[in-house]
Write a protein that holds these residues in place. Structure first.
Motif, PDB file in Angstrom:
ATOM      1  N   PHE A   1     -28.705 -14.075   0.783  1.00  0.00           N
ATOM      2  CA  PHE A   1     -29.560 -12.418   0.380  1.00  0.00           C
ATOM      3  C   PHE A   1     -29.621 -12.648  -1.509  1.00  0.00           C
ATOM      4  O   PHE A   1     -29.542 -12.892  -1.929  1.00  0.00           O
TER       5      PHE A   1
ATOM      6  N   TYR B   1     -16.088 -11.386   6.619  1.00  0.00           N
ATOM      7  CA  TYR B   1     -16.775  -9.813   6.971  1.00  0.00           C
ATOM      8  C   TYR B   1     -17.024  -9.710   8.654  1.00  0.00           C
ATOM      9  O   TYR B   1     -16.962  -8.634   8.635  1.00  0.00           O
TER      10      TYR B   1
ATOM     11  N   VAL C   1     -15.241 -19.746  -2.340  1.00  0.00           N
ATOM     12  CA  VAL C   1     -14.650 -18.391  -2.233  1.00  0.00           C
ATOM     13  C   VAL C   1     -14.178 -18.054  -3.298  1.00  0.00           C
ATOM     14  O   VAL C   1     -13.584 -16.863  -3.678  1.00  0.00           O
TER      15      VAL C   1
ATOM     16  N   LEU D   1     -24.288 -15.558  -3.433  1.00  0.00           N
ATOM     17  CA  LEU D   1     -25.291 -15.095  -2.047  1.00  0.00           C
ATOM     18  C   LEU D   1     -26.806 -16.182  -2.052  1.00  0.00           C
ATOM     19  O   LEU D   1     -26.864 -15.609  -0.912  1.00  0.00           O
TER      20      LEU D   1
ATOM     21  N   TYR E   1     -26.077   1.058  -3.698  1.00  0.00           N
ATOM     22  CA  TYR E   1     -25.433   1.937  -2.857  1.00  0.00           C
ATOM     23  C   TYR E   1     -24.818   1.412  -2.450  1.00  0.00           C
ATOM     24  O   TYR E   1     -24.880   0.253  -1.631  1.00  0.00           O
TER      25      TYR E   1
ATOM     26  N   ASP F   1     -28.671  -1.565   1.994  1.00  0.00           N
ATOM     27  CA  ASP F   1     -27.542  -0.838   0.916  1.00  0.00           C
ATOM     28  C   ASP F   1     -27.086  -1.959  -0.865  1.00  0.00           C
ATOM     29  O   ASP F   1     -27.000  -1.324  -1.330  1.00  0.00           O
ATOM     30  N   ARG F   2     -27.739  -3.076  -0.240  1.00  0.00           N
ATOM     31  CA  ARG F   2     -26.498  -3.864  -1.075  1.00  0.00           C
ATOM     32  C   ARG F   2     -25.462  -3.828  -0.963  1.00  0.00           C
ATOM     33  O   ARG F   2     -24.705  -4.270  -2.418  1.00  0.00           O
ATOM     34  N   THR F   3     -24.873  -3.024  -0.169  1.00  0.00           N
ATOM     35  CA  THR F   3     -23.261  -3.461  -0.256  1.00  0.00           C
ATOM     36  C   THR F   3     -22.552  -4.944  -0.430  1.00  0.00           C
ATOM     37  O   THR F   3     -21.459  -4.681  -0.825  1.00  0.00           O
ATOM     38  N   LEU F   4     -23.431  -5.476   0.706  1.00  0.00           N
ATOM     39  CA  LEU F   4     -22.791  -7.083   1.151  1.00  0.00           C
ATOM     40  C   LEU F   4     -23.106  -7.774  -0.073  1.00  0.00           C
ATOM     41  O   LEU F   4     -21.605  -8.778  -0.401  1.00  0.00           O
ATOM     42  N   TYR F   5     -23.792  -7.183  -1.107  1.00  0.00           N
ATOM     43  CA  TYR F   5     -23.347  -8.389  -2.074  1.00  0.00           C
ATOM     44  C   TYR F   5     -22.558  -7.677  -2.977  1.00  0.00           C
ATOM     45  O   TYR F   5     -21.942  -8.810  -3.654  1.00  0.00           O
ATOM     46  N   THR F   6     -21.815  -7.059  -2.937  1.00  0.00           N
ATOM     47  CA  THR F   6     -20.746  -6.370  -3.993  1.00  0.00           C
ATOM     48  C   THR F   6     -19.663  -6.495  -3.210  1.00  0.00           C
ATOM     49  O   THR F   6     -18.236  -7.415  -3.785  1.00  0.00           O
ATOM     50  N   ILE F   7     -19.733  -6.586  -1.300  1.00  0.00           N
ATOM     51  CA  ILE F   7     -18.152  -7.781  -1.068  1.00  0.00           C
ATOM     52  C   ILE F   7     -18.466  -8.897  -0.786  1.00  0.00           C
ATOM     53  O   ILE F   7     -17.323  -9.235  -1.248  1.00  0.00           O
ATOM     54  N   LEU F   8     -19.552  -9.549  -0.912  1.00  0.00           N
ATOM     55  CA  LEU F   8     -19.704 -11.187  -0.712  1.00  0.00           C
ATOM     56  C   LEU F   8     -19.452 -11.421  -1.942  1.00  0.00           C
ATOM     57  O   LEU F   8     -18.944 -12.753  -2.462  1.00  0.00           O
ATOM     58  N   ALA F   9     -19.561 -10.853  -3.541  1.00  0.00           N
ATOM     59  CA  ALA F   9     -19.136 -10.948  -4.268  1.00  0.00           C
ATOM     60  C   ALA F   9     -17.528 -11.212  -4.739  1.00  0.00           C
ATOM     61  O   ALA F   9     -17.025 -11.266  -6.187  1.00  0.00           O
ATOM     62  N   LYS F  10     -17.159 -10.528  -3.840  1.00  0.00           N
ATOM     63  CA  LYS F  10     -15.065  -9.865  -4.722  1.00  0.00           C
ATOM     64  C   LYS F  10     -14.681 -11.636  -3.308  1.00  0.00           C
ATOM     65  O   LYS F  10     -15.477 -12.030  -2.860  1.00  0.00           O
ATOM     66  N   PRO F  11     -13.723 -11.838  -3.986  1.00  0.00           N
ATOM     67  CA  PRO F  11     -12.928 -12.953  -2.531  1.00  0.00           C
ATOM     68  C   PRO F  11     -12.877 -13.108  -1.232  1.00  0.00           C
ATOM     69  O   PRO F  11     -12.030 -12.704  -0.832  1.00  0.00           O
ATOM     70  N   VAL F  12     -14.360 -12.761  -0.351  1.00  0.00           N
ATOM     71  CA  VAL F  12     -14.336 -12.596   0.890  1.00  0.00           C
ATOM     72  C   VAL F  12     -15.237 -13.812   2.065  1.00  0.00           C
ATOM     73  O   VAL F  12     -15.565 -13.719   1.330  1.00  0.00           O
TER      74      VAL F  12
ATOM     75  N   TYR G   1     -13.000  -1.691  -2.395  1.00  0.00           N
ATOM     76  CA  TYR G   1     -12.885  -3.303  -3.345  1.00  0.00           C
ATOM     77  C   TYR G   1     -11.624  -3.936  -3.344  1.00  0.00           C
ATOM     78  O   TYR G   1     -11.256  -4.804  -3.760  1.00  0.00           O
TER      79      TYR G   1
ATOM     80  N   LEU H   1     -10.119  -5.639  -0.986  1.00  0.00           N
ATOM     81  CA  LEU H   1     -10.398  -6.730   0.026  1.00  0.00           C
ATOM     82  C   LEU H   1      -9.624  -7.851  -1.503  1.00  0.00           C
ATOM     83  O   LEU H   1     -10.172  -8.821  -1.050  1.00  0.00           O
TER      84      LEU H   1
ATOM     85  N   ASP I   1     -25.630  -2.792   5.112  1.00  0.00           N
ATOM     86  CA  ASP I   1     -25.122  -3.504   4.408  1.00  0.00           C
ATOM     87  C   ASP I   1     -26.200  -4.724   3.654  1.00  0.00           C
ATOM     88  O   ASP I   1     -26.280  -4.316   1.950  1.00  0.00           O
TER      89      ASP I   1
ATOM     90  N   ARG J   1     -14.801 -16.649  -7.142  1.00  0.00           N
ATOM     91  CA  ARG J   1     -14.558 -14.883  -6.346  1.00  0.00           C
ATOM     92  C   ARG J   1     -13.759 -14.667  -7.146  1.00  0.00           C
ATOM     93  O   ARG J   1     -13.914 -12.956  -7.355  1.00  0.00           O
ATOM     94  N   ASN J   2     -12.682 -14.714  -7.286  1.00  0.00           N
ATOM     95  CA  ASN J   2     -11.131 -14.380  -7.534  1.00  0.00           C
ATOM     96  C   ASN J   2     -11.618 -13.822  -9.380  1.00  0.00           C
ATOM     97  O   ASN J   2     -10.923 -12.852  -9.835  1.00  0.00           O
TER      98      ASN J   2
ATOM     99  N   LEU K   1     -23.245 -16.556  -8.304  1.00  0.00           N
ATOM    100  CA  LEU K   1     -21.514 -15.430  -6.780  1.00  0.00           C
ATOM    101  C   LEU K   1     -21.926 -15.817  -5.792  1.00  0.00           C
ATOM    102  O   LEU K   1     -21.795 -15.836  -4.561  1.00  0.00           O
TER     103      LEU K   1
END
Lengths: 289, 309
Positions: free
Chosen positions: B309, B115, A80, A62, A94, B99-110, A108, A111, B96, A83-84, A60
């Motif tokens: 991360f 960010y 980037v 990360l 969380y 709470d791992r919310t950053l993972y879900t945001i950066l896993a989107k095309p962002v 989401y 985004l 972020d 990720r589409n 991903l």
């Protein structure tokens, strides 16, 4: 006709982490290669700390690989735009507690560039899919573990990705919630969505995956089609219903006459504790109070 | 299954930044940060009754109350805007990650820059809205109080039989202490200073390991920023006697680049005294603010882009 690229292509992935006190960096992933074709459900199994999550994070973007490459539908994971096509549910997610389930999905969705009625319809559709329509206006802070996992799965699916990555999707969820998540994975498979999941709950992986990789201490130790990996080639299973003892005795006699065949075990098959639990709770639920 | 049509066209960076900014703003608002406005209202009411010992003649009676209202209000605005900027920015990023919310945001095309910019803009939006509300309260009370003072003074002057031109001059003097355009300029300066400190806190939070560390360092730099100009001047005067000053100049340039000079914002004190704030000065402060925001965002991005991360 052009051949579609693999949904996931991880080639010779190595990931080292610097440690503060030891000079030697910690090798979390050691030369792992995975290829998942579109429509497959792939389970990566291994004990805690074996490198499953790091592999997924590298896919991903990360974490950056120390060496090797990761690609999603042919696109480099560090870019980037890869990720589409992917949706991700992290382990124990969380979400923002101040948002409701509906607002979370809208956030989401936006985004990913979805707006207006398209977004509204998609959010409604997903809330129905994960059975959270009734709780859609409640704040996430009040959601149970199972509900969190389901809203997490819904956010992963918001932009209709062709690949979904699930990190321990049923960790900490009760058997009913776990079953619901498994059913959702089955639905994804029916829709042709590629699923890459990692878990240490082997029974679940066996139930939903068609391909499996076993990772241990950062190395891929076994990989292949689940059927091929778990079949015991020299054994055959017969399960009979309503067979009288005479018939059983006849079968056993037949086997005894054969010079090569050997009866290993016969008796009543047992249901799993999980099936028993689900059956009994369902029965209680349907009984009038 | 085909992707949704909107996906085909990757949304503009600006739209995505706006989504993240409005989300960060909502997050902070739902943390009930606006409760501080009640404290501000209390401070404002208290400032009405805060009478300094009267040194001037009776013709100046009431003007010191107007100054007190401005001084207390702008002081409170500075305090709230700086605290909000630092604490909110220091809180958002680590939360972020935790709470791992950053993972879900950066896993989107962002993109990571979107960010960061979104989070900063969200904090700035919050500070802006807070300041606008405080400004409205201050301007309202100041307007009422100025009219009261004006009425008293005019009655006083009439009773003494002052000539018309002197009465006009008195009126101008009193109105200069009321809600003027310069006062709005001073509030904007408070916002610009908060903008700089928020982007600085963003930079610190990209490499810091905790909210506490970010908060402490940001406050330290804020205070150092008030002495930066003096220290630089003292250093330059020492160096000038010893060398050709190249070293001194480069050191001061680096210091000025990294540490903003918050003394530039002392113009706010002049406005409290009733002086006019030139538009050129406001323009200069805006440019300085913009420079530091862009500089700190780029520096934050360079660090954040490599973060794992």
């Amino acid at each position: 006709m052009s051949v579609s690229p693999p949904a996931v292509e991880i080639r010779h992935l190595v990931k080292d982490f610097k440690t503060s006190f030891r000079r030697q960096p910690l090798r979390a992933v050691d030369d792992v290669s995975i290829r998942i074709m579109p429509g497959e459900v792939y389970g990566l199994i291994g004990p805690n700390g074996s490198g499953k999550s790091t592999t997924m994070k590298a896919l991903l973007g990360l974490v950056a690989p120390t060496s090797g490459q990761c690609a999603i539908f042919g696109k480099d994971s560090l870019k980037v735009d890869s990720r589409n096509e992917v949706g991700f549910l992290p382990e124990n997610p969380y979400f923002y507690k101040h948002l409701s389930g509906k607002e979370t999905l809208e956030f989401y969705g936006k985004l990913c560039g979805i707006r207006g009625s398209t977004l509204k319809d998609r959010v409604t559709e997903l809330l129905e899919l994960v059975d959270l329509t009734d709780a859609s206006h409640r704040r996430i802070g009040g959601y149970s573990k199972g509900m969190l996992q389901r809203i997490g799965l819904a956010q992963a699916l918001i932009q209709r990705p062709r690949l979904v990555i699930l990190d321990e999707p049923t960790a900490g969820v009760d058997p009913i919630g776990s079953r619901e998540i498994r059913d959702l994975i089955f639905k994804l498979r029916e829709q042709g969505i590629t699923v890459f999941l990692c878990s240490h709950l082997l029974e679940q992986v066996q139930e939903v995956c068609d391909h499996v990789g076993i990772i241990f201490r950062g190395k891929m130790v076994k990989e292949g089609r689940l059927e091929d990996l778990i079949a015991i080639e020299d054994q055959t299973e017969l399960i009979l219903k309503d067979a009288d003892p005479g018939l059983i005795a006849e079968i056993e006699a037949l086997i005894a006459r054969d010079a090569k065949a050997e009866l290993i075990r016969s008796g009543k098959p047992r249901t799993t504790l999980e099936r028993l639990f689900l059956r009994e709770t369902k029965r209680q639920e349907t009984q009038p109070k | 299954m085909n992707p949704l049509p909107a996906i085909a066209a990757i949304p503009e960076h600006a739209a995505r930044i706006a989504v993240i900014a409005f989300h960060a703003f909502t997050q902070l608002v739902r943390m009930k940060v606006f409760y501080f406005l009640a404290f501000f209202a209390l401070i404002l009411i208290a400032s009405n009754f805060f009478n300094l010992p009267q040194h001037e003649g009776p013709e100046a009676a009431g003007v010191d109350v107007l100054r007190a209202i401005k001084s207390w209000s702008l002081g409170a605005m500075t305090l709230f805007s700086v605290v909000l900027s630092i604490v909110s920015t220091a809180l958002l990023l680590p939360k972020d990650v935790e709470d791992r919310t950053l993972y879900t945001i950066l896993a989107k095309p962002v993109p990571r820059l979107d960010y960061l910019a979104g989070k900063l803009l969200g904090v700035l939006l919050l500070v802006f809205v807070s300041l606008a509300m405080m400004d409205a309260l201050m301007t309202g009370i100041l307007h009422i109080r100025t009219n009261m003072v004006l009425a008293d003074q005019m009655t006083f002057a009439e009773a003494r039989g002052w000539p018309a031109e002197e009465m006009e001059a008195l009126k101008t003097d009193i109105l200069a202490q009321g809600p003027t355009a310069s006062l709005q300029g001073a509030v904007l300066s408070v916002f610009l200073r908060a903008t700089i400190i928020a982007s600085l806190a963003l930079l610190i939070s990209t490499f810091s390991t905790s909210t506490l560390f970010t908060t402490i360092i940001a406050f330290l730099i804020y205070f150092i920023g008030h002495f930066q100009a003096d220290a630089r001047a003292a250093f330059l005067s020492q160096e000038a006697g010893m060398s050709d000053g190249i070293l001194a100049k480069s050191v001061t340039l680096v210091v000025a680049l990294v540490l903003p000079d918050f003394q530039l914002f002392n113009v706010i004190d002049a406005v409290i005294e009733g002086q006019v704030m030139p538009l050129v000065l406001l323009g200069k402060l805006t440019l300085i603010g913009l420079f530091y925001v862009v500089f700190y965002i780029i520096a934050s991005w360079l660090i954040f882009a490599k973060k794992e991360f």
